[in-house]
Design a protein around this motif. Structure first.
Motif, PDB file in Angstrom:
ATOM      1  N   ASN A   1       0.817  -1.219   0.000  1.00 46.31           N
ATOM      2  CA  ASN A   1       0.000   0.000   0.000  1.00 46.31           C
ATOM      3  C   ASN A   1       0.851   1.271   0.000  1.00 46.31           C
ATOM      4  O   ASN A   1       0.338   2.369   0.253  1.00 46.31           O
ATOM      5  CB  ASN A   1      -0.934   0.008   1.212  1.00 46.31           C
ATOM      6  N   ASP A   2       2.174   1.096  -0.252  1.00 40.66           N
ATOM      7  CA  ASP A   2       3.118   2.226  -0.293  1.00 40.66           C
ATOM      8  C   ASP A   2       3.193   2.980   1.028  1.00 40.66           C
ATOM      9  O   ASP A   2       3.550   4.169   1.054  1.00 40.66           O
ATOM     10  CB  ASP A   2       2.746   3.206  -1.422  1.00 40.66           C
ATOM     11  N   ALA A   3       2.876   2.309   2.128  1.00 43.03           N
ATOM     12  CA  ALA A   3       2.969   2.916   3.461  1.00 43.03           C
ATOM     13  C   ALA A   3       4.276   2.461   4.101  1.00 43.03           C
ATOM     14  O   ALA A   3       4.294   1.659   5.047  1.00 43.03           O
ATOM     15  CB  ALA A   3       1.774   2.518   4.314  1.00 43.03           C
ATOM     16  N   VAL A   4       5.390   2.986   3.565  1.00 41.07           N
ATOM     17  CA  VAL A   4       6.712   2.522   3.997  1.00 41.07           C
ATOM     18  C   VAL A   4       6.952   2.738   5.493  1.00 41.07           C
ATOM     19  O   VAL A   4       7.461   1.836   6.173  1.00 41.07           O
ATOM     20  CB  VAL A   4       7.819   3.203   3.162  1.00 41.07           C
ATOM     21  N   PRO A   5       6.603   3.903   6.076  1.00 43.29           N
ATOM     22  CA  PRO A   5       6.834   4.082   7.523  1.00 43.29           C
ATOM     23  C   PRO A   5       6.118   3.026   8.368  1.00 43.29           C
ATOM     24  O   PRO A   5       6.670   2.522   9.347  1.00 43.29           O
ATOM     25  CB  PRO A   5       6.282   5.484   7.793  1.00 43.29           C
ATOM     26  N   LEU A   6       4.888   2.684   7.993  1.00 48.12           N
ATOM     27  CA  LEU A   6       4.148   1.689   8.747  1.00 48.12           C
ATOM     28  C   LEU A   6       4.720   0.293   8.515  1.00 48.12           C
ATOM     29  O   LEU A   6       4.712  -0.550   9.414  1.00 48.12           O
ATOM     30  CB  LEU A   6       2.667   1.731   8.366  1.00 48.12           C
ATOM     31  N   SER A   7       5.234   0.050   7.321  1.00 48.66           N
ATOM     32  CA  SER A   7       5.886  -1.224   7.036  1.00 48.66           C
ATOM     33  C   SER A   7       7.130  -1.386   7.903  1.00 48.66           C
ATOM     34  O   SER A   7       7.369  -2.460   8.482  1.00 48.66           O
ATOM     35  CB  SER A   7       6.253  -1.311   5.552  1.00 48.66           C
ATOM     36  N   VAL A   8       7.900  -0.327   8.023  1.00 48.63           N
ATOM     37  CA  VAL A   8       9.105  -0.353   8.867  1.00 48.63           C
ATOM     38  C   VAL A   8       8.718  -0.546  10.338  1.00 48.63           C
ATOM     39  O   VAL A   8       9.368  -1.313  11.072  1.00 48.63           O
ATOM     40  CB  VAL A   8       9.919   0.940   8.688  1.00 48.63           C
ATOM     41  N   ALA A   9       7.663   0.129  10.762  1.00 49.36           N
ATOM     42  CA  ALA A   9       7.204  -0.004  12.148  1.00 49.36           C
ATOM     43  C   ALA A   9       6.779  -1.441  12.444  1.00 49.36           C
ATOM     44  O   ALA A   9       7.080  -1.981  13.516  1.00 49.36           O
ATOM     45  CB  ALA A   9       6.042   0.952  12.410  1.00 49.36           C
ATOM     46  N   ALA A  10       6.092  -2.069  11.508  1.00 52.79           N
ATOM     47  CA  ALA A  10       5.677  -3.459  11.705  1.00 52.79           C
ATOM     48  C   ALA A  10       6.888  -4.391  11.743  1.00 52.79           C
ATOM     49  O   ALA A  10       6.911  -5.366  12.497  1.00 52.79           O
ATOM     50  CB  ALA A  10       4.717  -3.884  10.596  1.00 52.79           C
ATOM     51  N   ALA A  11       7.899  -4.082  10.930  1.00 47.77           N
ATOM     52  CA  ALA A  11       9.131  -4.873  10.954  1.00 47.77           C
ATOM     53  C   ALA A  11       9.815  -4.751  12.315  1.00 47.77           C
ATOM     54  O   ALA A  11      10.308  -5.741  12.877  1.00 47.77           O
ATOM     55  CB  ALA A  11      10.066  -4.423   9.841  1.00 47.77           C
ATOM     56  N   ALA A  12       9.822  -3.530  12.852  1.00 49.59           N
ATOM     57  CA  ALA A  12      10.408  -3.308  14.179  1.00 49.59           C
ATOM     58  C   ALA A  12       9.635  -4.089  15.239  1.00 49.59           C
ATOM     59  O   ALA A  12      10.226  -4.666  16.168  1.00 49.59           O
ATOM     60  CB  ALA A  12      10.416  -1.819  14.517  1.00 49.59           C
ATOM     61  N   ALA A  13       8.309  -4.118  15.099  1.00 44.30           N
ATOM     62  CA  ALA A  13       7.487  -4.882  16.034  1.00 44.30           C
ATOM     63  C   ALA A  13       7.844  -6.363  15.982  1.00 44.30           C
ATOM     64  O   ALA A  13       7.938  -7.040  17.020  1.00 44.30           O
ATOM     65  CB  ALA A  13       6.006  -4.681  15.714  1.00 44.30           C
ATOM     66  N   SER A  14       8.073  -6.875  14.780  1.00 39.18           N
ATOM     67  CA  SER A  14       8.462  -8.279  14.619  1.00 39.18           C
ATOM     68  C   SER A  14       9.763  -8.578  15.352  1.00 39.18           C
ATOM     69  O   SER A  14       9.886  -9.589  16.064  1.00 39.18           O
ATOM     70  CB  SER A  14       8.624  -8.631  13.139  1.00 39.18           C
ATOM     71  N   VAL A  15      10.725  -7.677  15.178  1.00 38.95           N
ATOM     72  CA  VAL A  15      12.035  -7.866  15.813  1.00 38.95           C
ATOM     73  C   VAL A  15      11.900  -7.830  17.327  1.00 38.95           C
ATOM     74  O   VAL A  15      12.493  -8.659  18.043  1.00 38.95           O
ATOM     75  CB  VAL A  15      13.029  -6.794  15.330  1.00 38.95           C
ATOM     76  N   LEU A  16      11.111  -6.894  17.838  1.00 37.85           N
ATOM     77  CA  LEU A  16      10.926  -6.772  19.285  1.00 37.85           C
ATOM     78  C   LEU A  16      10.313  -8.041  19.877  1.00 37.85           C
ATOM     79  O   LEU A  16      10.750  -8.537  20.924  1.00 37.85           O
ATOM     80  CB  LEU A  16      10.035  -5.570  19.610  1.00 37.85           C
ATOM     81  N   VAL A  17       9.298  -8.557  19.206  1.00 32.21           N
ATOM     82  CA  VAL A  17       8.657  -9.788  19.692  1.00 32.21           C
ATOM     83  C   VAL A  17       9.636 -10.954  19.641  1.00 32.21           C
ATOM     84  O   VAL A  17       9.729 -11.749  20.592  1.00 32.21           O
ATOM     85  CB  VAL A  17       7.387 -10.098  18.875  1.00 32.21           C
ATOM     86  N   LEU A  18      10.359 -11.075  18.539  1.00 31.21           N
ATOM     87  CA  LEU A  18      11.309 -12.179  18.386  1.00 31.21           C
ATOM     88  C   LEU A  18      12.406 -12.114  19.447  1.00 31.21           C
ATOM     89  O   LEU A  18      12.727 -13.131  20.083  1.00 31.21           O
ATOM     90  CB  LEU A  18      11.923 -12.150  16.991  1.00 31.21           C
ATOM     91  N   VAL A  19      12.969 -10.929  19.655  1.00 29.84           N
ATOM     92  CA  VAL A  19      14.041 -10.774  20.654  1.00 29.84           C
ATOM     93  C   VAL A  19      13.511 -11.090  22.042  1.00 29.84           C
ATOM     94  O   VAL A  19      14.168 -11.783  22.835  1.00 29.84           O
ATOM     95  CB  VAL A  19      14.630  -9.347  20.596  1.00 29.84           C
ATOM     96  N   THR A  20      12.318 -10.594  22.352  1.00 30.29           N
ATOM     97  CA  THR A  20      11.721 -10.870  23.663  1.00 30.29           C
ATOM     98  C   THR A  20      11.528 -12.368  23.866  1.00 30.29           C
ATOM     99  O   THR A  20      11.838 -12.913  24.933  1.00 30.29           O
ATOM    100  CB  THR A  20      10.358 -10.150  23.793  1.00 30.29           C
ATOM    101  N   ALA A  21      11.038 -13.047  22.842  1.00 34.81           N
ATOM    102  CA  ALA A  21      10.815 -14.490  22.940  1.00 34.81           C
ATOM    103  C   ALA A  21      12.133 -15.234  23.148  1.00 34.81           C
ATOM    104  O   ALA A  21      12.212 -16.152  23.977  1.00 34.81           O
ATOM    105  CB  ALA A  21      10.103 -14.993  21.689  1.00 34.81           C
ATOM    106  N   VAL A  22      13.165 -14.850  22.400  1.00 38.04           N
ATOM    107  CA  VAL A  22      14.459 -15.517  22.537  1.00 38.04           C
ATOM    108  C   VAL A  22      15.034 -15.308  23.928  1.00 38.04           C
ATOM    109  O   VAL A  22      15.533 -16.251  24.567  1.00 38.04           O
ATOM    110  CB  VAL A  22      15.443 -15.004  21.461  1.00 38.04           C
ATOM    111  N   VAL A  23      14.947 -14.077  24.428  1.00 34.01           N
ATOM    112  CA  VAL A  23      15.460 -13.773  25.771  1.00 34.01           C
ATOM    113  C   VAL A  23      14.732 -14.610  26.823  1.00 34.01           C
ATOM    114  O   VAL A  23      15.355 -15.188  27.726  1.00 34.01           O
ATOM    115  CB  VAL A  23      15.315 -12.273  26.080  1.00 34.01           C
ATOM    116  N   LEU A  24      13.420 -14.699  26.706  1.00 34.35           N
ATOM    117  CA  LEU A  24      12.645 -15.487  27.662  1.00 34.35           C
ATOM    118  C   LEU A  24      13.009 -16.959  27.588  1.00 34.35           C
ATOM    119  O   LEU A  24      13.135 -17.633  28.621  1.00 34.35           O
ATOM    120  CB  LEU A  24      11.151 -15.304  27.405  1.00 34.35           C
ATOM    121  N   ARG A  25      13.175 -17.467  26.380  1.00 34.74           N
ATOM    122  CA  ARG A  25      13.520 -18.878  26.212  1.00 34.74           C
ATOM    123  C   ARG A  25      14.906 -19.172  26.786  1.00 34.74           C
ATOM    124  O   ARG A  25      15.127 -20.192  27.435  1.00 34.74           O
ATOM    125  CB  ARG A  25      13.480 -19.252  24.735  1.00 34.74           C
TER     126      ARG A  25
END
Length: 275
Positions: free
Chosen positions: A228-252
């Protein structure tokens, strides 16, 4: 009179197991039936107007979730979870499975805020279900494969639903007149979804099913926003993915170091140890 309560309770629990299994299986049948009546309303209305809507392929996860839930609860019907809170869990998942069909019917009528409410109730119940399965896993006395399959299936269900409900809020706001091309308010929705994903990742102790579904959802938002050409929101969602993944790895990693494995034990329920 007291001696009759235990058999009656076992009989009621056994019946609830089969009710939950039947309602779980109904989730495989109701979508095509409802869409044969109302058409493909999920792709033709405000549901897909937001730029943060996940890419279309992502919704196929519903097929996996409903199939795994059916397999899981047929197994539960046959073997049981045999935990002191099993009846509570069976009632809650039965409401969730019924809510899935109710949500489709409500959405087909374009009652989007009501669909958000139905979805929210499902998420609240799934949170409690996962609390029982993850934080009280030592009270479950069933084969390890069934416990893990049930936990993973419902973790996927909660993971996808907890993010999808935020997208449903965006659809309801658009239906109410909010601009589908405005970035700011959709960024707020995305931030809320991120906080929900992070909070529940911690709450369910980085359950693999939950984390996998959340990452699936956020990656699909990355792709959908980019389309949808919403690059800022695409980047924000990518950051959200990284945050969740890092949190999960740290917890594990932390749980591995402390020897805490929330769904790895096979103990009998408290007070029901084998002799």
């Amino acid at each position: 009179m007291t001696t009759d309560l235990a058999p009656q309770h076992r009989s009621a629990t056994s019946a609830l197991r089969w009710v939950a299994a039947a309602l779980s299986a109904s989730q495989l049948v109701t979508p095509p039936v409802i869409m044969s009546v109302y058409g493909d309303f999920l792709s033709a209305r405000a549901t897909n107007d937001a730029v943060i809507t996940p890419a279309g392929y992502a919704f196929s996860i519903w097929g996996l979730i409903t199939l795994l839930c059916t397999v899981s609860f047929v197994g539960v019907a046959r073997r049981g979870l045999n935990a002191p809170w099993e009846t509570r869990l069976l009632v809650e998942v039965s409401v969730v499975f019924t809510g899935f069909t109710a949500w489709l019917l409500v959405a087909a009528q374009d009652w989007l805020w009501l669909s958000v409410a139905v979805f929210a109730v499902m998420v609240v119940l799934l949170i409690d279900v996962m609390r029982l399965l993850v934080r009280h896993a030592d009270q479950v006395a069933t084969p390890t494969w069934l416990r893990r399959l049930t936990t993973t299936s419902l973790g996927l269900y909660l993971g996808w639903s907890s993010i999808a409900v935020c997208v449903n809020v965006a659809a309801a706001l658009i239906d109410g007149g909010w601009s589908p091309s405005e970035y700011l308010w959709q960024a707020v929705v995305l931030v809320v979804a991120t906080l929900v994903g992070l909070g529940l990742t911690v709450f369910v102790r980085a359950d693999l099913g939950y984390v996998a579904a959340v990452l699936w959802a956020f990656v699909a938002v990355v792709i959908g926003a980019a389309q949808n050409d919403a690059v800022p929101l695409s980047v924000a969602a990518a950051a959200a993915s990284v945050l969740v993944l890092v949190t999960a790895v740290v917890l594990r990693v932390r749980d591995g170091r402390t020897g805490h494995h929330p769904v790895s034990t096979g103990a009998h329920p408290l007070g029901h140890r084998s002799r």
